[in-house]
Write an enzyme that holds these catalytic residues in place. Structure first.
Site, PDB file in Angstrom:
ATOM      1  N   ARG A  23      -1.323   3.260  13.745  1.00 14.69           N
ATOM      2  CA  ARG A  23      -0.385   3.522  12.650  1.00 14.69           C
ATOM      3  C   ARG A  23       1.034   3.740  13.159  1.00 14.69           C
ATOM      4  O   ARG A  23       1.981   3.797  12.386  1.00 14.69           O
ATOM      5  CB  ARG A  23      -0.882   4.765  11.893  1.00 14.69           C
ATOM      6  CG  ARG A  23      -0.099   5.150  10.676  1.00 14.69           C
ATOM      7  CD  ARG A  23      -0.461   4.292   9.471  1.00 14.69           C
ATOM      8  NE  ARG A  23       0.080   4.902   8.261  1.00 14.69           N
ATOM      9  CZ  ARG A  23       1.333   4.748   7.860  1.00 14.69           C
ATOM     10  NH1 ARG A  23       2.125   3.976   8.532  1.00 14.69           N
ATOM     11  NH2 ARG A  23       1.756   5.361   6.778  1.00 14.69           N
TER      12      ARG A  23
ATOM     13  N   GLU B  28       0.844  -1.178   0.000  1.00 19.05           N
ATOM     14  CA  GLU B  28       0.000   0.000   0.000  1.00 19.05           C
ATOM     15  C   GLU B  28       0.892   1.245   0.000  1.00 19.05           C
ATOM     16  O   GLU B  28       1.639   1.486   0.953  1.00 19.05           O
ATOM     17  CB  GLU B  28      -0.912  -0.013   1.243  1.00 19.05           C
ATOM     18  CG  GLU B  28      -2.210   0.749   1.032  1.00 19.05           C
ATOM     19  CD  GLU B  28      -3.092   0.624   2.266  1.00 19.05           C
ATOM     20  OE1 GLU B  28      -3.961   1.482   2.447  1.00 19.05           O
ATOM     21  OE2 GLU B  28      -2.868  -0.306   3.070  1.00 19.05           O
ATOM     22  N   LEU B  29       0.809   2.009  -1.058  1.00 16.39           N
ATOM     23  CA  LEU B  29       1.741   3.114  -1.305  1.00 16.39           C
ATOM     24  C   LEU B  29       1.839   4.098  -0.125  1.00 16.39           C
ATOM     25  O   LEU B  29       0.835   4.658   0.314  1.00 16.39           O
ATOM     26  CB  LEU B  29       1.292   3.873  -2.571  1.00 16.39           C
ATOM     27  CG  LEU B  29       2.282   4.942  -3.072  1.00 16.39           C
ATOM     28  CD1 LEU B  29       3.598   4.324  -3.466  1.00 16.39           C
ATOM     29  CD2 LEU B  29       1.670   5.722  -4.219  1.00 16.39           C
ATOM     30  N   ASP B  30       3.042   4.301   0.362  1.00 15.14           N
ATOM     31  CA  ASP B  30       3.310   5.273   1.433  1.00 15.14           C
ATOM     32  C   ASP B  30       2.542   4.993   2.712  1.00 15.14           C
ATOM     33  O   ASP B  30       2.336   5.889   3.529  1.00 15.14           O
ATOM     34  CB  ASP B  30       2.997   6.699   0.946  1.00 15.14           C
ATOM     35  CG  ASP B  30       4.000   7.181  -0.097  1.00 15.14           C
ATOM     36  OD1 ASP B  30       5.069   6.547  -0.208  1.00 15.14           O
ATOM     37  OD2 ASP B  30       3.721   8.160  -0.781  1.00 15.14           O
ATOM     38  N   GLN B  31       2.088   3.757   2.899  1.00 13.14           N
ATOM     39  CA  GLN B  31       1.309   3.425   4.095  1.00 13.14           C
ATOM     40  C   GLN B  31       2.013   2.413   4.975  1.00 13.14           C
ATOM     41  O   GLN B  31       1.414   1.882   5.907  1.00 13.14           O
ATOM     42  CB  GLN B  31      -0.076   2.863   3.686  1.00 13.14           C
ATOM     43  CG  GLN B  31      -0.947   3.854   2.950  1.00 13.14           C
ATOM     44  CD  GLN B  31      -1.361   5.007   3.840  1.00 13.14           C
ATOM     45  OE1 GLN B  31      -1.860   4.818   4.928  1.00 13.14           O
ATOM     46  NE2 GLN B  31      -1.126   6.230   3.395  1.00 13.14           N
TER      47      GLN B  31
END
EC number: 3.5.1.10
Lengths: 294, 294, 294, 294
Positions: D221, C236-239
């Site tokens: 996160r 997941e891009l940039d996650q």
């Protein structure tokens, strides 16, 4: 912060007026009227007064005027009248006229590298005229940049002799000096020749530690914050006007080596900021302090 | 950072073991084995060594064990054997047993208010046993909290007399003292009675300014950063082990009053952090420095 | 922060044990007992539990043991028994065994220069095996360091072809990948081949701006703070799991160019920290977050 | 930063001129000439242009003029001519005329306490006209300050009814509204009635988290930095012009409760700064961003 890093077609017409004078009513009116009458547009203007009643007033105006390079002398002559009225110390500079720097270094390269890198990518709007060092160690680091590297050995006996050499090297070629971790004392003649134009960087702590091995002292004392101070060099060692300071957090896990490493990171960023502000004429000196128009 | 602010049913069974001893192999193994054999689960464990070879070792273990309040003495007796083997200085505390604080204040209220507010919303896990002051000024600020306020005037002549009064007031009622902007020197007997348990807060600068009116001096020097230091009080004034420091940026526009105002904000946050860490047994003293397990 | 930058005679005997397992009583006791019985001295030990009751436990132990290089396989075999008992995911590394890095770059050089400079002065304990780029621009910047520079052009059509080339180049030569401003998406196979070993750096804002030209968006919105995030690359891009973040203050005077310039300074320092922690085995991944033992 | 916290005999004669207009040559000259001709002395002057060519120009001048309270209307009339020439949006304020605030709160008290404390010690140059809340919880906290506390319950059905009540309560009594953790949406009529005069504070993260339980999301996160944003309220929820932002570091040891606690500390300091700047007329709004003359 307000400086262009990309140069526009009109950059050549960008001027700066730096003023300091006793505060009294009418200064801003007179300066802005002068610029308006000359056809100049104010791009940025910053003022500071130490006290509206009897204090000292500081002003930096960045302006745009057609054909500035041709009109420079005429504008300066014309402004002298306003300047006299308010007993101003002042100077007018052209943004496009790069200041010429001499970088003084010893053996540590972190500040030198930072400045060279920023200079190469266009962040440091200056000509680096030369690097001067009391050692040969950093010559290879400078070579790829095509900047002259002058090795001038210094010891207690040869300090003044070395100074003569420095002054000869810099004569008519250098507008400002950056001590990028140069571990020798700068003698008086140089300080006077480049007053408020020699920038030094040194470590700083809460509280300060006087004497040798400051990082060892800071480690002994268990400080939680270490910092760096960039300042103009005056006769009183490390006591000149502060241009910029910054800090980093440390903790009990940091060994002396870690403190030094973190100190290097603070030093190079603080020095780069201070040099940039100097190059952009954002720093005015007032006694032993500075007014920095960021 | 790792302390519960909401209290769980099991909070009563939460203990802490604080250890300091010469470093050598086997310490962690011995301590963790002891806890395991006692049926305790390690919730958090922090270690620090000044040097694996011949240095000093510090450890803080937070553990959970059933019926801790009933078993406290038994556990302490049982641990003494391990402690003797490794020449440990140690203590075992119960997280649920609140430390009792005396707050010393003079006329400024910013640190006092910060501590009282955090205490009321449950952020400061302590009993505030009393406020002691050399002035009556802050009595109204304390009244709504229902905390005894003792006015003990102090001057050069009455300093030791006042100390006797302080020590009487605090006898058997106070575990730690917070100097929340108390502008008097703490005499030796008090320092010895509450060794490494008196926390002071004072302003800090880069560089430090010695003597009177430090904010005026900082203003004169044009510092770009001001800070605050929380430390344990020792006989040498303001030179005790540093617990925490922090800073804020300032600039040439700040007048002395602004520096003081910004200084107040740094002081109250730094002091609140330091007090909290002390209350949670997160600070170990080593000579004139601290190990803070955050 | 707790890593030696100067290498002692005993550095070869320094090992690290990285553990993650379901939390339950006895883990620390078992690990520390194992090390003690092997004659190892614990130099540094950090633990973290997400929840003492049913959470996951993380541990990093740095130890010193004679003849570690010779005994490595024996120690690993011996530890497997303890590991099985507690259902551990674990690895043991030798501090002296440098990780081999591939640096991926595009056209911007600030992150590359920062890493190369730190590597040269010994702050980055790694071998830089190669630089891979979709452009030729930075080849001259790498040349003086004697590091192979592979130009692998990439466009939408050739992405997977380029990936094959990348994987061939890195096969058996690279332990971790640093995306030092590499402006291409990393395909799945590479992400899987180097899981939790690809570090990316990107700008961050309060609030975040999705889509193109984030600095323009941040400028439009008048943010007062800009930052950078270093994270492991996931599908997941940039996650992916965040390793480190930092920020700098900006204000209304900053033009888009200024935001970019300040952003560069944050990015290179944040990336350098994150890479260092990875090299020193200080980062453990837990789901989509990290535990960083600083 | 440049505001007096101690009031001098001449404070009554301190005025502020706030200007925004299309940028073109001559604005500063005209304004400063106007003030000079009126016998006013410029104490502080800040300018900003979004672009010297066709951009928008912002100016804040703080001046001192004898008998300002008596001459206020005359000065305003006189300035209108200059204002018309340059198509200015402008206002002139008296520094000594305190703005009247309504504080909106719900159940959390950290922002309320911070504002009340600063107000009491004279750091917040305002009259606090009233506290309005959808709950009774904070009534006791406000009582000692002698400020009216209005309980106006709100739910989905009664939102507009409550708004009517709010507007009645504030009519002719309130210049600006501070949402000090008021957990209800502000309806359109209120936003329009107090355009660019309603200040809100909310948590901010890198990256942002949309939706419910943002601290839980941030914890999931593994963010390393949390922050707060103070902004003017517009119709688009939490998207109004940002006045100030700040952050604090956090790490994997922080539980959701810790993030919330640290978030509270950032929120109250950021809100206090933003409110202060608003009270001192230091904030000009430009589209959806602010120019803050600090």
């Amino acid at each position: 912060m307000n400086e262009a890093t990309d140069f526009q077609s009109t950059w050549a017409d960008r001027g700066r007026l730096l003023i300091s004078c006793p505060d009294r009513p009418g200064i801003v009116a007179a300066v802005s009227r002068f610029l308006y009458e000359q056809g100049a547009n104010i791009v940025q203007s910053d003022q500071h007064t130490t006290d509206p009643e009897g204090g000292r007033f500081f002003m930096r105006v960045e302006f745009q005027v057609d054909h500035l390079p041709d009109r420079e002398q005429e504008l300066k002559r014309a402004f002298q009248h306003t300047a006299d009225t308010f007993q101003m110390e002042w100077r007018m500079t052209l943004a496009a006229r790069k200041k010429r720097l001499a970088l003084f270094v010893s053996k540590e390269d972190h500040c030198l590298q930072e400045l060279l890198w920023r200079w190469r990518i266009g962040e440091l709007h200056a000509d680096i005229a030369m690097v001067i060092s009391n050692h040969r160690d950093l010559e290879p680091a400078v070579a790829p940049f095509g900047i002259p590297y002058h090795h001038v050995p210094v010891n207690k006996e040869t300090r003044l002799e070395a100074e003569v050499k420095h002054l000869e090297l810099m004569k008519d070629k250098v507008d400002a000096v950056v001590l990028a971790r140069y571990m020798q004392i700068i003698p008086s003649r140089t300080i006077q020749a480049y007053q408020n134009r020699i920038i030094n960087i040194h470590h700083s702590f809460l509280p300060a530690f006087v004497g040798a091995k400051p990082y060892h002292q800071a480690h002994e004392r268990g400080v939680k914050i270490i910092g760096a101070t960039a300042h103009y060099v005056t006769e009183e060692l490390d006591q000149g006007p502060i241009i910029e300071q910054d800090v980093q957090r440390v903790d009990h896990r940091c060994r002396v080596e870690d403190l030094k490493r973190i100190g290097r990171d603070v030093e190079r960023l603080v020095l780069a900021k201070a040099v940039n502000w100097h190059l952009n004429d954002q720093v005015l000196v007032h006694g032993n302090k500075t007014v920095v128009f960021r």
